[in-house]
Design a protein around this motif. Structure first.
Motif, PDB file in Angstrom:
ATOM      1  N   GLN A 154      24.637  -6.073 -19.709  1.00  0.00           N
ATOM      2  CA  GLN A 154      23.884  -5.115 -19.538  1.00  0.00           C
ATOM      3  C   GLN A 154      23.639  -4.102 -18.903  1.00  0.00           C
ATOM      4  O   GLN A 154      22.751  -3.173 -18.659  1.00  0.00           O
ATOM      5  N   TYR A 158      20.787   1.846 -29.065  1.00  0.00           N
ATOM      6  CA  TYR A 158      21.604   0.130 -28.393  1.00  0.00           C
ATOM      7  C   TYR A 158      19.969   0.100 -28.055  1.00  0.00           C
ATOM      8  O   TYR A 158      19.493   0.273 -27.017  1.00  0.00           O
ATOM      9  N   LYS A 159      19.484  -0.535 -28.846  1.00  0.00           N
ATOM     10  CA  LYS A 159      18.515  -0.994 -28.446  1.00  0.00           C
ATOM     11  C   LYS A 159      17.465  -2.806 -28.083  1.00  0.00           C
ATOM     12  O   LYS A 159      16.912  -3.406 -27.091  1.00  0.00           O
ATOM     13  N   GLY A 160      19.240  -3.633 -27.732  1.00  0.00           N
ATOM     14  CA  GLY A 160      18.933  -5.101 -26.979  1.00  0.00           C
ATOM     15  C   GLY A 160      18.989  -6.196 -27.748  1.00  0.00           C
ATOM     16  O   GLY A 160      18.479  -6.870 -27.291  1.00  0.00           O
ATOM     17  N   GLU A 161      18.710  -5.861 -29.578  1.00  0.00           N
ATOM     18  CA  GLU A 161      17.898  -6.764 -30.042  1.00  0.00           C
ATOM     19  C   GLU A 161      19.129  -8.021 -30.231  1.00  0.00           C
ATOM     20  O   GLU A 161      18.580  -9.066 -30.204  1.00  0.00           O
ATOM     21  N   ALA A 162      20.070  -7.233 -29.975  1.00  0.00           N
ATOM     22  CA  ALA A 162      21.024  -8.269 -29.762  1.00  0.00           C
ATOM     23  C   ALA A 162      22.413  -7.382 -28.941  1.00  0.00           C
ATOM     24  O   ALA A 162      21.449  -6.948 -28.248  1.00  0.00           O
ATOM     25  N   SER A 163      23.396  -9.042 -28.332  1.00  0.00           N
ATOM     26  CA  SER A 163      24.162  -8.392 -27.121  1.00  0.00           C
ATOM     27  C   SER A 163      25.353  -7.445 -27.488  1.00  0.00           C
ATOM     28  O   SER A 163      25.046  -7.004 -28.422  1.00  0.00           O
ATOM     29  N   TRP A 197      26.454  -5.841 -30.783  1.00  0.00           N
ATOM     30  CA  TRP A 197      26.239  -4.561 -31.388  1.00  0.00           C
ATOM     31  C   TRP A 197      27.758  -3.788 -31.448  1.00  0.00           C
ATOM     32  O   TRP A 197      28.341  -3.425 -32.620  1.00  0.00           O
TER      33      TRP A 197
END
Length: 188
Positions: A10, A67-72, A76
């Motif tokens: 991240q 990329y919203k960070g909702e998944a790793s 993604w």
């Protein structure tokens, strides 16, 4: 991946969004092997897989804002690799048979076991992998998405722009063809 690895990923994504080339390179090094393995299972051609990988990473890096960070990040990125691989297969004009025009097959549940002499328990994973490589591209894609990615047939149908019944039929055919090819290898 560990929590620490996810935090590092991240952090690298955040830096890459700001155009940090070194962070992009580290993300590439962090994920390239796993993503290549996903890609090669679908396209089964080393040169095509390498090209698709470059295209997938370039696409991911250009769309980091999405990329919203909702998944790793890895999940993604994996979806991008799968989509690029499937698009490659579609561009090769390898089409599914129109199963609505074929005679009805016996409706067998996907979870049903093979006959009592299930050959999949008697051979090496390497032999199975080699036999999978010989399957037609789209049958291999359905087999991969259903067995290894554990995607439901409804989702596979949407991804490949086919009907759900075609996905199920192609899965059964791919499994039967795989079984036949493995039996041939065992008899040699």
């Amino acid at each position: 991946m560990t929590a620490e690895s996810l935090d590092i990923a991240q952090m690298l994504v955040d830096r890459a969004r700001k155009g940090d080339q070194q962070s992009m390179y580290r993300l590439y090094k962090m994920y390239v092997r796993a993503m290549y393995n996903v890609c090669i299972r679908i396209v089964a051609n080393q040169l095509d897989a390498e090209d698709i990988m470059q295209e997938a990473f370039a696409s991911a890096f250009s769309k980091l804002g999405a990329y919203k960070g909702e998944a790793s990040f890895g999940a993604w990125l994996k979806q991008i690799v799968i989509n690029k691989s499937l698009n490659h297969i579609k561009k090769q004009k390898i089409w599914f048979a129109d199963t609505e025009q074929l005679p009805e097959m016996e409706d067998v549940s996907d979870e049903d076991e093979l006959s009592g002499d299930d050959i999949f328990n008697e051979i090496s994973p390497e032999m199975i992998h080699e036999a999978i490589k010989t399957l037609p591209a789209k049958a291999k894609a359905v087999l991969y998405l259903y067995l290894l990615e554990e995607r439901p047939h409804k989702e596979i149908a949407r991804m490949l722009d086919i009907s759900e019944s075609t996905s199920k039929s192609q899965y059964r055919r791919a499994r039967k063809l795989l079984q036949e090819r493995l039996l041939e290898k065992i008899k040699k």
